[in-house]
Design an enzyme around this catalytic site. Structure first.
Site, PDB file in Angstrom:
ATOM      1  CD1 TRP A   1      -2.024  -2.247   1.893  1.00  0.00           C
ATOM      2  CD2 TRP A   1      -2.861  -1.464  -0.024  1.00  0.00           C
ATOM      3  NE1 TRP A   1      -2.958  -3.149   1.431  1.00  0.00           N
ATOM      4  CE2 TRP A   1      -3.484  -2.690   0.266  1.00  0.00           C
ATOM      5  CE3 TRP A   1      -3.213  -0.781  -1.193  1.00  0.00           C
ATOM      6  CZ2 TRP A   1      -4.453  -3.250  -0.568  1.00  0.00           C
ATOM      7  CZ3 TRP A   1      -4.176  -1.336  -2.033  1.00  0.00           C
ATOM      8  CH2 TRP A   1      -4.782  -2.556  -1.725  1.00  0.00           C
TER       9      TRP A   1
ATOM     10  CG  ASP B   1      -3.104   4.125   4.169  1.00  0.00           C
ATOM     11  OD1 ASP B   1      -4.162   3.965   4.806  1.00  0.00           O
ATOM     12  OD2 ASP B   1      -2.802   3.422   3.178  1.00  0.00           O
TER      13      ASP B   1
ATOM     14  CE  LYS C   1      -8.221  -2.585   5.342  1.00  0.00           C
ATOM     15  NZ  LYS C   1      -8.485  -3.371   4.155  1.00  0.00           N
TER      16      LYS C   1
HETATM   17  C1  PLP Z   1      -3.275   0.119   4.513  1.00  0.00           C
HETATM   18  C2  PLP Z   1      -4.153   0.165   3.298  1.00  0.00           C
HETATM   19  N1  PLP Z   1      -4.090   1.238   2.496  1.00  0.00           N
HETATM   20  C3  PLP Z   1      -4.850   1.332   1.383  1.00  0.00           C
HETATM   21  C4  PLP Z   1      -5.714   0.334   1.017  1.00  0.00           C
HETATM   22  C5  PLP Z   1      -6.534   0.488  -0.227  1.00  0.00           C
HETATM   23  O1  PLP Z   1      -7.871   0.738   0.128  1.00  0.00           O
HETATM   24  P1  PLP Z   1      -9.027   0.845  -0.936  1.00  0.00           P
HETATM   25  O2  PLP Z   1      -9.270  -0.502  -1.480  1.00  0.00           O
HETATM   26  O3  PLP Z   1     -10.179   1.381  -0.137  1.00  0.00           O
HETATM   27  O4  PLP Z   1      -8.601   1.804  -1.996  1.00  0.00           O
HETATM   28  C6  PLP Z   1      -5.822  -0.800   1.827  1.00  0.00           C
HETATM   29  C7  PLP Z   1      -6.763  -1.882   1.448  1.00  0.00           C
HETATM   30  O5  PLP Z   1      -6.871  -2.892   2.083  1.00  0.00           O
HETATM   31  C8  PLP Z   1      -5.017  -0.881   2.988  1.00  0.00           C
HETATM   32  O6  PLP Z   1      -5.082  -1.957   3.788  1.00  0.00           O
HETATM   33 MG    MG Z   2       0.604  -3.610   3.137  1.00  0.00          MG
END
Ligand code: PLP
Ligand code: MG
Ligand code: PLP
Ligand code: MG
Ligand code: MG
Ligand code: MG
Lengths: 354, 354
Positions: A100, A167, A191
């Site tokens: 991520w 994030d 989550k």
């Molecule tokens: C830490 C983290 N950041 C970003 C995301 C991406 O999220 P989204 O699917 O809502 O764009 C996730 C998805 O699981 C995540 O766990």
């Molecule tokens: Mg990760």
């Protein structure tokens, strides 16, 4: 029969939240209307949005500190882009602690120079890098508090005098932190907040309006702030369920209380992972995530047996992400201690079978 | 008691859709899980997304014609921006038929030259401009098929040999059109598709990848196409309910059948607006929208009396938008003929009272 749901997200929410949401689908607030057929300009929905925003700030201890809470669309992935669009003038620095983070870096590169000042890529992201200095000439420092896929989590954040962007998609509202150290926090709802389809953005107003580019309205935090998350039609249902869930958390005693329960659940599982000779943890011990426990079989040939056993135990969503393999038990706020007990019993039973 | 809901959007959906959605909140597909706690990578949800996309193309008659359907986040307002980001290299031409067209124009201007080749702003958007030529040297022509706020609707679309982009937010799936004339169709879900929180984008693949700019992943149609609307976590619940609603429409006999019902509802109401000496229609007759009927009181001093009467008749959402004043009766696919009958009776009763 209700499953023990260890899904990484979307994930389990408290049963009473599902129940209330189900009822509001037929008759919301006794209006004779479904929650999904009312106008977002109706005072009944404005009250929902206001309450969701207020609860978010209250739970984080950010009331009256210059922060605003927004519920936007697009998921956390849209925030990779919006953070940079709104804050990046020349250069930003990022820590790369997993898939991520890497995606956040990739999107930000379209808007300026990105320097990766710390990375744990060398060991397939099984630890959190430490001991690096954050330069003071960058527009902001971006990190990912909890790495959902790899099961690592920051226990301490680097000190910095530049704006701190985080994030927190997979651990917001799960543990006490001094949230006022952060200038921009974002999290996909799916989550610890609510259903997929909205993201919470908590922003300190004074970091905005410092870039020279023109920002399209839908990507501009200031536009959304000025309209209280109602610049256009918000994701009504996702915001409503988020409000129900944050309300549940507040009634429970807030982050302080849920943190105890989360630690209890994580201790129980990690203790078993360490004790049980058939399993081995993936992440470095000191960086283990309280939300997502990643672990592997010592002997992969037992996979079929274990998989059969946990499925029979009514467990759902235990498969690891392909980047790590093995198993991932996500233990978000909505997961009960009982579900973790069932998993641990199954691991013990598996040990006795082999 | 269930209301007669004339809301402009979010709006009424068929009662059986609310019912099924309510049940899936507790136990989806008999999985022992709520629809909002399952992984979007679960085969049960992938089947939902596939079906929603397939139904959209089938209902529009766009199967096997080079089109793809996407369910994205951000609302139609995000499409104002994405359309330009993906298709605008030098110049695009727009028709300005209301507030939504104007907003689309404003966002597109950040990406190239925009020429407004037709506008009905001179008469507060109470008609659809006609008889203009669409230049052939532009990247695309953008129009808004139904003007939700002003109650006007295109009955015919200008002929053009450049790509045709259309915001169909408030009349998609309501009437038969040759949809293959359009290269990009988008619509916020919250009228004829499903709950707020997703937008349908139907795109002819061969218009993509013609611009030279780099597009951020989340704003790039091609990225979403390549991942079948699953580049990141989709708005699971909104897509699920959209699927239920499109399925309802297909079981009813598709657009062909709903169009008859929609015409019946609109005829009934417009006939009364014209007949009743206390009301006057806002939009030019030939351009009247079958979805949103805008009308005003001839004598504003009767407002209090009429407002009291329709509220007592269990009617919801009849207030006009501030740009037009008076009343707006939105009669989307999910609204029953019975609800329109109740409104018309109330208008007659009002006439007898005054
Ligand atoms: C830490 C983290 N950041 C970003 C995301 C991406 O999220 P989204 O699917 O809502 O764009 C996730 C998805 O699981 C995540 O766990
Ligand atoms: Mg990760
Ligand atoms: C024709 C039209 N276009 C665009 C929009 C904006 O939609 P959203 O609120 O989903 O961004 C609307 C909203 O009602 C609309 O009616
Ligand atoms: Mg062990
Ligand atoms: Mg309009
Ligand atoms: Mg009349």
């Amino acid at each position: 029969m209700k499953k023990h749901n260890f899904s990484a997200g979307p994930c389990v929410l408290p049963q009473e939240v599902f129940q209330k949401a189900s009822e509001a689908l037929i008759n919301f607030n006794n209006m004779g209307l479904s929650i999904i057929e009312i106008s977002h300009r109706d005072k009944n929905f404005i009250a929902v949005m206001d309450k969701a925003q207020a609860l978010a700030l209250e739970l984080l201890g950010l009331n009256d500190k210059g922060y605003k809470a927004l519920f936007l669309q697009g998921g956390a992935s849209m925030q990779f882009l919006m953070a940079a669009y709104n804050l990046l003038e020349n250069k930003a620095v990022y820590a790369d602690t997993g898939s991520w983070s890497s995606k956040a870096i990739k999107e930000a590169k379209l808007f300026g120079e990105i320097e990766v000042i710390a990375s744990s890529k060398d060991k397939n992201y099984n630890y959190i890098p430490k001991g690096y200095a954050v330069p003071s000439d960058a527009d902001y420092f971006h990190c990912t508090s909890n790495n959902t896929i790899f099961g690592t989590q920051y226990k301490e954040f680097p000190e910095t005098n530049i704006p701190l962007v985080c994030d927190m998609s997979s651990d917001i509202f799960s543990r006490q932190l001094d949230f006022s150290k952060f200038d921009l926090i974002y999290a996909g709802a799916q989550k610890n907040i609510g259903p997929a389809g909205t993201s919470l953005v908590v922003v300190k107003e004074d970091v905005l309006e410092k870039v020279s580019r023109t920002i399209p309205s839908m990507l501009d935090y200031k536009v959304h702030l000025d309209k209280d998350s109602m610049f256009n039609t918000p994701p009504v249902f996702a915001v409503y369920v988020s409000m129900l869930n944050l309300d549940w958390l507040q009634n429970l005693g807030g982050i302080q209380e849920i943190e105890k329960l989360n630690n209890q659940k994580a201790d129980l599982l990690y203790t078993e992972i360490d004790r049980n000779p058939l399993f081995t943890g993936f992440a470095t011990k000191e960086d283990r995530s309280v939300m997502n426990a990643t672990f592997n079989l010592v002997d992969e040939s037992h996979k079929e047996v274990f998989d059969k056993m946990w499925k029979e135990a009514n467990i759902n969503g235990l498969n690891g992400h392909r980047s790590v393999g093995g198993y991932r038990a996500s233990m978000y706020n909505g997961l009960t201690l009982e579900s973790v007990e069932v998993l641990v019993e199954t691991m013990k039973k598996f040990e006795n079978t082999i």
